[in-house]
Scaffold this motif. Structure first.
Motif, PDB file in Angstrom:
ATOM      1  N   SER A  55     -58.813  33.244 -70.876  1.00 35.67           N
ATOM      2  CA  SER A  55     -59.129  34.253 -69.853  1.00 35.67           C
ATOM      3  C   SER A  55     -58.016  34.260 -68.807  1.00 35.67           C
ATOM      4  N   TYR A  80     -57.839  35.930 -63.439  1.00 38.82           N
ATOM      5  CA  TYR A  80     -59.054  35.642 -62.687  1.00 38.82           C
ATOM      6  C   TYR A  80     -58.699  35.148 -61.294  1.00 38.82           C
ATOM      7  N   SER A 136     -62.049  36.903 -71.438  1.00 41.20           N
ATOM      8  CA  SER A 136     -62.165  38.046 -70.533  1.00 41.20           C
ATOM      9  C   SER A 136     -61.020  38.014 -69.529  1.00 41.20           C
ATOM     10  N   ASP A 137     -60.926  39.049 -68.696  1.00 44.53           N
ATOM     11  CA  ASP A 137     -59.832  39.080 -67.732  1.00 44.53           C
ATOM     12  C   ASP A 137     -60.244  39.828 -66.469  1.00 44.53           C
ATOM     13  N   ASN A 138     -59.395  39.658 -65.442  1.00 44.84           N
ATOM     14  CA  ASN A 138     -59.552  40.388 -64.178  1.00 44.84           C
ATOM     15  C   ASN A 138     -60.943  40.211 -63.567  1.00 44.84           C
ATOM     16  N   GLY A 187     -68.431  44.704 -69.015  1.00 38.49           N
ATOM     17  CA  GLY A 187     -67.537  44.689 -67.882  1.00 38.49           C
ATOM     18  C   GLY A 187     -68.149  45.392 -66.685  1.00 38.49           C
ATOM     19  N   SER A 208     -64.012  42.931 -68.610  1.00 39.14           N
ATOM     20  CA  SER A 208     -63.182  42.715 -67.426  1.00 39.14           C
ATOM     21  C   SER A 208     -63.953  43.159 -66.189  1.00 39.14           C
TER      22      SER A 208
END
Length: 434
Positions: A148, A151, A126-128, A75, A105
């Motif tokens: 995810s 995003y 994944s995120d953000n 990340g 992230s």
């Protein structure tokens, strides 16, 4: 005793010296942070937080269809393509943000082209994150999110792919803004519980199957100002597909053409819903929303016309070809020729004028708020690194650049002068009044 003019002058000199030195040091620190970029010149795995930049085009021959040329498994990473290309041979993923093993992230991928992959740019588990100003082409999927969420996809172009932009596997609460999906088979695509996403101010044109497609979702996605070749639409929909209509059925007598048509179909039977708003151009007479069911045209009941905004809205339960038609009295009707909107599309990224020279080294987490604005032009602008030592880090004052070096020298001179004044005052010479 009151202070005289020399006291004020000396104090002013002190203040100026301090300010100059602080400005020079702070700008040097900012430049040092910008300079601390690790370089990427081939397929690799990025497993350390930091800022990375491509130094040139990268190509990879990936045999494993699930493998990636550039894989990001950490990340707090920014990968800046600087306008360069990541090119494959038809299999694998060009860029992959992979959070399947560990949480990932706050990753940004920007300013690059990905061509000839199974997936050009892919975020999985994944995120953000942010994907900004990319061109993806000639791939099975151009830009994709799998499982995810949160995003931001902004100012990306996908062309010549099977699917331009694909969100699947419970990819929710994502924002797509300024997207361009042209000349693909499918345009913007949501499936497998990928709902509660938002599409804003985007373009989907000349896609051979559907410009917008959603399937197997248990809630709606929201779209505002999606430009097709023959309509500009806003809608909230679940399990529906929409595309341009360049050759609508002959119009009913008494109705005139306003160049606003869209075909809508359901992708999941009774679980499909659509609240649609269509824009139209200048109309001299009253307008209505009509539907063609494959055999005949009929007005859509309870459609709402906003003549000031030039829109027509309706909650649809039956689908087909829809058109905004104008009252033509006893005339018009019959076959029509539709004016098609096929404006220019971003196809290239500018070539950078400079590339970083540092050797790849782990770098600190990027400072929040340093990314470019989401509203920037889709044309990539080149950036130039500051001078640096062999290790890639700023080594001394002279690597801060000529202007900052001059500022430091002036600040030091001011402080030295102040010291001389103070010494003279101590020795009884002119200085601060006692």
């Amino acid at each position: 005793m009151p202070r005289g003019p020399r006291t004020a002058s000396a104090r002013g000199l002190l203040l100026v010296g301090i300010v100059i030195v602080l400005v020079a040091v702070s700008t040097g620190a900012v430049s040092a942070q910008r300079a601390n970029v690790s370089t990427v010149d081939s397929c690799t795995t990025i497993d350390t937080p930091g800022r990375y930049a491509l130094t040139g085009n990268v190509s990879g021959d990936i045999e494993n269809p699930d493998a990636a040329c550039i894989e990001i498994t950490a990340g707090n990473v920014t990968l800046d393509g600087r306008g360069h290309a990541v090119t494959g041979t038809g299999a694998g993923h060009g860029i992959e943000i992979d959070g399947t093993e560990n949480p990932v992230s706050n990753v940004t991928v920007r300013d690059l082209r990905a061509s000839n992959w199974s997936i050009g740019v892919f975020a999985l588990g994944s995120d953000n994150g942010t994907i900004r100003r990319t061109i993806t082409e000639n791939s099975t999927e151009g830009l994709a999110l799998g499982a995810s969420s949160n995003y931001t996809l902004v100012n990306n172009t996908a062309r010549g792919n099977a699917i331009a932009v694909a969100l699947g596997g419970q990819s929710q609460n994502n924002t797509l803004r300024g997207m361009v999906a042209v000349e693909n088979k499918w345009g913007i695509h949501f499936e497998r519980e990928s709902a509660n996403n938002t599409v804003l101010d985007s373009v989907a044109r000349n896609n051979s199957r559907w410009d917008y497609y959603s399937e197997r979702n248990d809630a709606e996605n929201v779209v505002r100002n999606l430009e097709l070749s023959t309509a500009t639409l806003s809608f909230a929909g679940q399990n529906v597909a929409l595309r341009s209509v360049t050759a609508p059925p002959a119009l009913p007598r008494g109705m005139g053409n306003l160049d606003s048509y869209v075909e809508v179909t359901d992708t999941r039977g009774g679980e499909s819903t659509l609240s649609l708003t269509m824009s139209y151009g200048n109309a001299q007479n009253s307008v209505e929303l009509w539907r063609h069911d494959g055999q005949r045209w009929s007005p859509v009941g309870r459609a709402q016309v906003d003549s000031a905004a030039r829109t027509v809205s309706a909650n649809l339960t039956e689908f087909g070809t829809f058109g905004v038609l104008a009252d033509a009295g006893a005339g018009a009707g019959g076959p029509v020729t539709v004016s098609v909107d096929d404006g220019p599309v971003q196809r290239t990224l500018s070539t950078p004028t400079a590339t970083p020279t540092a050797t790849p080294t782990p770098t600190p987490t990027p400072t929040a708020g340093t990314e470019p604005s989401d509203t920037e032009s889709t044309t990539t602008t080149a950036t130039t690194d500051v001078a640096r030592g062999a290790s890639g880090a700023v080594t001394d004052v002279f690597t801060l650049g000529p202007l900052r070096a001059i500022l430091v020298v002036l600040g030091v001179a001011a402080l030295v002068t102040l010291g001389v004044v103070a010494l003279r005052e101590r020795d009884g010479g002119p200085g601060f009044n006692r």
